[in-house]
Design a protein around this motif. Structure first.
Motif, PDB file in Angstrom:
ATOM      1  N   PHE A 117       0.822  -1.216   0.000  1.00 42.82           N
ATOM      2  CA  PHE A 117       0.000   0.000   0.000  1.00 42.82           C
ATOM      3  C   PHE A 117       0.854   1.264   0.000  1.00 42.82           C
ATOM      4  CE2 PHE A 117      -2.595  -3.298   1.923  1.00 42.82           C
ATOM      5  CZ  PHE A 117      -3.803  -3.150   1.259  1.00 42.82           C
ATOM      6  N   ALA A 118       0.273   2.322  -0.549  1.00 39.37           N
ATOM      7  CA  ALA A 118       0.871   3.655  -0.508  1.00 39.37           C
ATOM      8  C   ALA A 118       0.028   4.500   0.443  1.00 39.37           C
ATOM      9  CB  ALA A 118       0.867   4.279  -1.898  1.00 39.37           C
ATOM     10  N   PRO A 119       0.525   4.821   1.632  1.00 38.47           N
ATOM     11  CA  PRO A 119      -0.248   5.640   2.576  1.00 38.47           C
ATOM     12  C   PRO A 119      -0.585   6.999   1.977  1.00 38.47           C
ATOM     13  CG  PRO A 119       1.633   4.615   3.669  1.00 38.47           C
ATOM     14  CD  PRO A 119       1.824   4.404   2.193  1.00 38.47           C
ATOM     15  N   VAL A 120      -1.770   7.498   2.301  1.00 38.56           N
ATOM     16  CA  VAL A 120      -2.197   8.823   1.833  1.00 38.56           C
ATOM     17  C   VAL A 120      -2.219   9.790   3.013  1.00 38.56           C
ATOM     18  CG1 VAL A 120      -4.024  10.170   0.753  1.00 38.56           C
ATOM     19  CG2 VAL A 120      -3.531   7.857  -0.070  1.00 38.56           C
ATOM     20  N   SER A 121      -3.067   9.533   3.999  1.00 41.67           N
ATOM     21  CA  SER A 121      -3.112  10.376   5.197  1.00 41.67           C
ATOM     22  C   SER A 121      -3.927   9.700   6.285  1.00 41.67           C
ATOM     23  CB  SER A 121      -3.729  11.747   4.888  1.00 41.67           C
ATOM     24  OG  SER A 121      -3.735  12.566   6.042  1.00 41.67           O
ATOM     25  N   THR A 122      -3.550   9.930   7.531  1.00 44.37           N
ATOM     26  CA  THR A 122      -4.337   9.473   8.667  1.00 44.37           C
ATOM     27  C   THR A 122      -5.514  10.426   8.826  1.00 44.37           C
ATOM     28  OG1 THR A 122      -2.295   8.743   9.744  1.00 44.37           O
ATOM     29  CG2 THR A 122      -4.279   8.835  11.104  1.00 44.37           C
ATOM     30  N   ALA A 268      -0.405  12.503  -4.051  1.00 45.87           N
ATOM     31  CA  ALA A 268      -0.191  13.874  -3.578  1.00 45.87           C
ATOM     32  C   ALA A 268      -1.481  14.692  -3.646  1.00 45.87           C
ATOM     33  CB  ALA A 268       0.908  14.546  -4.390  1.00 45.87           C
ATOM     34  N   ARG A 269      -2.230  14.515  -4.728  1.00 42.49           N
ATOM     35  CA  ARG A 269      -3.514  15.241  -4.866  1.00 42.49           C
ATOM     36  C   ARG A 269      -4.485  14.793  -3.777  1.00 42.49           C
ATOM     37  NH1 ARG A 269      -7.519  16.477  -8.911  1.00 42.49           N
ATOM     38  NH2 ARG A 269      -9.108  17.671  -7.763  1.00 42.49           N
ATOM     39  N   LEU A 270      -4.578  13.495  -3.558  1.00 43.53           N
ATOM     40  CA  LEU A 270      -5.454  12.972  -2.524  1.00 43.53           C
ATOM     41  C   LEU A 270      -5.061  13.505  -1.144  1.00 43.53           C
ATOM     42  CD1 LEU A 270      -5.888   9.229  -3.575  1.00 43.53           C
ATOM     43  CD2 LEU A 270      -7.764  10.832  -3.117  1.00 43.53           C
ATOM     44  N   ASN A 271      -3.766  13.494  -0.865  1.00 38.56           N
ATOM     45  CA  ASN A 271      -3.299  13.982   0.430  1.00 38.56           C
ATOM     46  C   ASN A 271      -3.651  15.449   0.630  1.00 38.56           C
ATOM     47  OD1 ASN A 271      -0.855  15.508   1.933  1.00 38.56           O
ATOM     48  ND2 ASN A 271      -1.234  13.534   2.911  1.00 38.56           N
ATOM     49  N   GLU A 293     -10.567  12.420  17.097  1.00 31.51           N
ATOM     50  CA  GLU A 293      -9.622  13.525  17.019  1.00 31.51           C
ATOM     51  C   GLU A 293      -9.060  13.578  15.603  1.00 31.51           C
ATOM     52  OE1 GLU A 293      -6.627  12.927  19.966  1.00 31.51           O
ATOM     53  OE2 GLU A 293      -8.088  12.498  21.559  1.00 31.51           O
ATOM     54  N   PRO A 294      -9.355  14.617  14.817  1.00 27.44           N
ATOM     55  CA  PRO A 294      -8.849  14.687  13.439  1.00 27.44           C
ATOM     56  C   PRO A 294      -7.328  14.784  13.412  1.00 27.44           C
ATOM     57  CG  PRO A 294      -9.841  16.782  14.094  1.00 27.44           C
ATOM     58  CD  PRO A 294     -10.157  15.793  15.184  1.00 27.44           C
ATOM     59  N   VAL A 295      -6.722  14.163  12.374  1.00 27.66           N
ATOM     60  CA  VAL A 295      -5.255  14.168  12.271  1.00 27.66           C
ATOM     61  C   VAL A 295      -4.822  14.932  11.018  1.00 27.66           C
ATOM     62  CG1 VAL A 295      -3.167  12.773  12.125  1.00 27.66           C
ATOM     63  CG2 VAL A 295      -5.077  12.017  13.567  1.00 27.66           C
ATOM     64  N   GLY A 296      -4.895  14.290   9.845  1.00 23.78           N
ATOM     65  CA  GLY A 296      -4.493  14.959   8.608  1.00 23.78           C
ATOM     66  C   GLY A 296      -2.995  15.151   8.509  1.00 23.78           C
TER      67      GLY A 296
END
Length: 325
Positions: A117-122, A268-271, A293-296
């Motif tokens: 997998f390629a992580p996008v964002s928490t 990158a666009r998704l992130n 708790e939002p992260v991002g």
């Protein structure tokens, strides 16, 4: 003078055209609906977070982002489906800390969570909470431990499946409290919560999101949260550490991943779009409502978290002697 060989230029030209085509395709993405796979049944934290994210993400991308549930085997069935999907940005996974645990729990996984997998964002961190039915004789952690000791292997706790964080929290709780609890695995939070409300299972260490309304409605009783600090949603509920189980600190993160090989420009666009949404006031308000708790964070930060948790839970799995064929 050696004869001029045009082949190197031909190869370079081919590579250049290939790169240009890839870049153009990434810039054009998306041209159709995107599917976000949730590896648990509807109603749980993964599902709630996915739906909170996909509405604004659809607007940002200009294409529908559809939530599709593929539950089973401690969230590994959905992960396997996405790992084998075409890496074009149209099939994504709502992953969770559960997947870092499954790496050690399942003897044979058809994918490698760190490599497939390629992580996008928490997206968010959700505290786990020890809850019992409101009719339970246990009114606090001390009382629950006493009740469990009086009836060894009789009190049951439900989880979202073998090898999930709820399962490991249960094993940790049992070891630290010196009690013998019966583990009952479910496919997700929704069926678990139904049985908890109906009295078919005695307690759970589930995330706060699927049970918070029942706690506030008086149908379930929260005895403690499993994180190091109290939840802002339930500030009156102590931590397990405060209740006497020293250094107890477990929570559940959820984040989006793409199949490895997905164009870097798409990731990158998704992130960028997701981080903007996650850090927005509207998303923050929704997270507050569900106890999250939002992260991002960045893709690199999410990847680092995955590596760290994979090592951490491998140790806990070994200590608890948890294994699934």
């Amino acid at each position: 003078m050696p004869a001029f060989n045009p082949r190197p230029r031909s190869v370079l030209t081919t590579v250049a055209f290939s790169f240009a085509a890839s870049l153009a395709a990434a810039q054009a993405w998306p041209t159709k609906a995107v599917t976000l796979v949730v590896p648990f049944p509807p109603g749980g934290s993964s599902d709630v977070l996915a739906r909170a994210l996909t509405a604004p993400l659809s607007q940002a991308l200009g294409q529908p982002v559809i939530v599709e549930s593929k539950p089973g085997a401690g969230a590994t069935l959905g992960a396997d489906y996405v790992a084998k999907a075409k890496p074009d940005g149209y099939t994504l996974l709502m992953g969770a800390v559960h997947h870092t645990i499954a790496t050690s729990v399942y003897r044979k996984l058809p994918y490698d969570f760190e490599k497939s997998f390629a992580p996008v964002s928490t997206v968010a961190l959700v505290p786990n909470v020890l809850v019992v039915n409101a009719k339970s004789a246990a009114t606090d952690v001390k009382g629950l431990i006493a009740l469990a000791k009086s009836s060894p292997a009789k009190l049951s706790y439900g989880s979202n499946g073998n090898g999930t964080v709820q399962h490991l929290i249960g094993t940790q709780f049992s070891a630290l409290a010196g009690v013998d609890l019966l583990h009952v695995p479910y496919k997700g939070s929704a069926p678990l919560t139904t049985d908890l409300l109906g009295g078919q299972v005695d307690m759970s260490f589930d995330t706060l999101t699927p049970v918070v309304q029942h706690i506030k409605g008086g149908k379930l009783r929260a005895l403690a949260v499993t994180t190091a600090k109290r939840s802002g949603t339930l500030p009156e509920v102590p931590t397990l550490a405060e209740a006497g189980l020293k250094d107890f600190n477990q929570g559940t993160w959820f984040g989006v991943l793409a199949p490895v090989g997905t164009p870097a420009e798409v990731v990158a666009r998704l992130n960028a779009e997701m981080v903007r949404i996650i850090r927005s006031p509207d998303f923050g308000k929704r997270m507050e409502e569900i106890g999250a708790e939002p992260v991002g964070d960045t893709a690199a930060q999410m990847a680092a978290q995955i590596r760290e948790d994979t090592v951490k839970y491998a140790r806990l799995v070994k200590e608890a002697k948890v294994a699934v064929d």
